[in-house]
Design an enzyme around this catalytic site. Structure first.
Site, PDB file in Angstrom:
ATOM      1  N   ASP A   1      30.046  57.373  39.336  1.00  0.00           N
ATOM      2  CA  ASP A   1      30.092  57.275  40.794  1.00  0.00           C
ATOM      3  C   ASP A   1      30.700  55.951  41.235  1.00  0.00           C
ATOM      4  O   ASP A   1      30.557  54.924  40.557  1.00  0.00           O
ATOM      5  CB  ASP A   1      28.667  57.398  41.350  1.00  0.00           C
ATOM      6  CG  ASP A   1      28.647  57.848  42.795  1.00  0.00           C
ATOM      7  OD1 ASP A   1      29.725  58.163  43.340  1.00  0.00           O
ATOM      8  OD2 ASP A   1      27.550  57.875  43.386  1.00  0.00           O
TER       9      ASP A   1
ATOM     10  N   ASN B   1      34.104  55.425  42.306  1.00  0.00           N
ATOM     11  CA  ASN B   1      35.546  55.199  42.164  1.00  0.00           C
ATOM     12  C   ASN B   1      36.223  54.948  43.516  1.00  0.00           C
ATOM     13  O   ASN B   1      37.025  54.020  43.666  1.00  0.00           O
ATOM     14  CB  ASN B   1      36.219  56.401  41.484  1.00  0.00           C
ATOM     15  CG  ASN B   1      35.823  56.546  40.036  1.00  0.00           C
ATOM     16  OD1 ASN B   1      35.465  55.581  39.375  1.00  0.00           O
ATOM     17  ND2 ASN B   1      35.869  57.771  39.535  1.00  0.00           N
TER      18      ASN B   1
ATOM     19  N   ARG C   1      41.795  55.994  47.450  1.00  0.00           N
ATOM     20  CA  ARG C   1      40.739  56.538  46.591  1.00  0.00           C
ATOM     21  C   ARG C   1      41.291  57.025  45.256  1.00  0.00           C
ATOM     22  O   ARG C   1      40.652  56.875  44.205  1.00  0.00           O
ATOM     23  CB  ARG C   1      40.028  57.699  47.305  1.00  0.00           C
ATOM     24  CG  ARG C   1      39.177  57.274  48.481  1.00  0.00           C
ATOM     25  CD  ARG C   1      38.552  58.482  49.167  1.00  0.00           C
ATOM     26  NE  ARG C   1      37.663  59.211  48.275  1.00  0.00           N
ATOM     27  CZ  ARG C   1      36.386  58.910  48.067  1.00  0.00           C
ATOM     28  NH1 ARG C   1      35.847  57.881  48.699  1.00  0.00           N
ATOM     29  NH2 ARG C   1      35.639  59.634  47.256  1.00  0.00           N
TER      30      ARG C   1
ATOM     31  N   HIS D   1      40.044  56.705  41.219  1.00  0.00           N
ATOM     32  CA  HIS D   1      39.802  57.783  40.257  1.00  0.00           C
ATOM     33  C   HIS D   1      40.606  57.558  38.967  1.00  0.00           C
ATOM     34  O   HIS D   1      40.113  57.816  37.864  1.00  0.00           O
ATOM     35  CB  HIS D   1      40.171  59.131  40.879  1.00  0.00           C
ATOM     36  CG  HIS D   1      39.272  59.536  42.004  1.00  0.00           C
ATOM     37  ND1 HIS D   1      37.899  59.531  41.896  1.00  0.00           N
ATOM     38  CD2 HIS D   1      39.561  59.982  43.271  1.00  0.00           C
ATOM     39  CE1 HIS D   1      37.368  59.943  43.036  1.00  0.00           C
ATOM     40  NE2 HIS D   1      38.348  60.219  43.884  1.00  0.00           N
TER      41      HIS D   1
ATOM     42  N   SER E   1      32.308  68.046  40.200  1.00  0.00           N
ATOM     43  CA  SER E   1      31.222  68.989  40.465  1.00  0.00           C
ATOM     44  C   SER E   1      31.706  70.195  41.245  1.00  0.00           C
ATOM     45  O   SER E   1      32.799  70.196  41.824  1.00  0.00           O
ATOM     46  CB  SER E   1      30.104  68.288  41.251  1.00  0.00           C
ATOM     47  OG  SER E   1      30.484  68.127  42.605  1.00  0.00           O
TER      48      SER E   1
ATOM     49  N   LEU F   1      31.975  60.577  17.833  1.00  0.00           N
ATOM     50  CA  LEU F   1      31.216  60.803  19.054  1.00  0.00           C
ATOM     51  C   LEU F   1      31.364  62.235  19.553  1.00  0.00           C
ATOM     52  O   LEU F   1      32.458  62.782  19.597  1.00  0.00           O
ATOM     53  CB  LEU F   1      31.711  59.836  20.139  1.00  0.00           C
ATOM     54  CG  LEU F   1      31.040  59.950  21.510  1.00  0.00           C
ATOM     55  CD1 LEU F   1      29.620  59.407  21.454  1.00  0.00           C
ATOM     56  CD2 LEU F   1      31.859  59.214  22.576  1.00  0.00           C
TER      57      LEU F   1
END
Length: 236
Positions: free
Chosen positions: A12, A14, A25, A29, A57, A123
């Site tokens: 959260d 960015n 913006r 991102h 989302s 990972l």
């Protein structure tokens, strides 16, 4: 220091980070995407085995068309880059969420990424794209009904096995950046006994040192799982 086996992150801040710098913006991102690569490496070197990030989302479609288009363009670019990164860093990458809601070329890129990284032994990196926990649970219920399992046979394990995260251990630690104090429809089933860590740091500024702070806080907590003692063997 106890190292969590699985860390989930809500990326959260960015946009706010970019605005503070007088930038659009979309710039935030793009920088946030670059930071994901850095944190993946840092997490692995710390001994974290699973890392899951919330990238886009089901609610993010409500943003302006310009921002959504920019995010999809960034996603296209990231999927291609991630194939090389996964190979270099031995990452096994998995994408969760409703992929059918994404453009066909993005779905193809996801399939390629998952296929080519499947046998990597470093990972385990999971990216939540077009993901919402309520949507995930609804899709899981449909799968259970379609499979013919009788109601009395349904257990917690049954539901877990039909979620997007089937086969992945539940997160030990959730990190949310940029000062917000909510889950935002993220991994609600999986986070039932997870430890939460919130920081005011915007995602593009979240560094290895910030990750270490979060893990340090986690290591100071006792996980009781509703009982009095931590489950044996839960911590790595």
């Amino acid at each position: 220091m106890k190292i969590p086996q699985h860390v989930a992150i809500i990326l959260d801040g960015n946009g706010r980070w970019a605005k503070a710098k007088g930038m659009p913006r979309n710039y935030g991102h793009a920088q946030g995407a670059k930071n994901v690569e850095r944190i993946c490496e840092d997490a692995y070197h710390m001994g974290i085995k699973y890392l899951t990030v919330y990238a886009f989302s089901t609610e993010n479609w409500k943003r302006s068309g310009e921002e959504v288009n920019a995010l999809m363009s960034l996603l296209r670019s990231y999927m291609k880059t991630c194939v090389k990164t996964a190979r270099k860093n031995h990452m096994c990458v998995r994408v969760i969420g409703d992929k059918t809601g994404l453009a066909e070329d993005i779905q193809e890129s996801i399939d390629r990424l998952e296929r080519e990284s499947r046998d990597q032994d470093g990972l385990n990196f999971t990216i939540a794209i077009n993901y919402g926990s309520r949507d995930e649970i609804c899709r899981a219920v449909r799968k259970i009904v379609e499979s013919g399992i009788r109601p009395e046979e349904i257990t917690e394990e049954t539901i877990s096995e039909h979620l997007d995260t089937a086969g992945i251990p539940d997160p030990d630690l959730l990190i949310r950046t940029s000062g917000e104090l909510r889950l935002s429809n993220y991994l609600m089933w999986q986070l039932a006994y997870t430890e939460f860590y919130f920081t005011d740091v915007h995602w593009p500024d979240f560094t290895k040192e910030e990750l270490e702070k979060a893990v340090e806080k986690y290591s100071q907590r006792q996980r009781r799982y509703g009982g009095r003692e931590e489950k044996p063997g839960e911590e790595s």
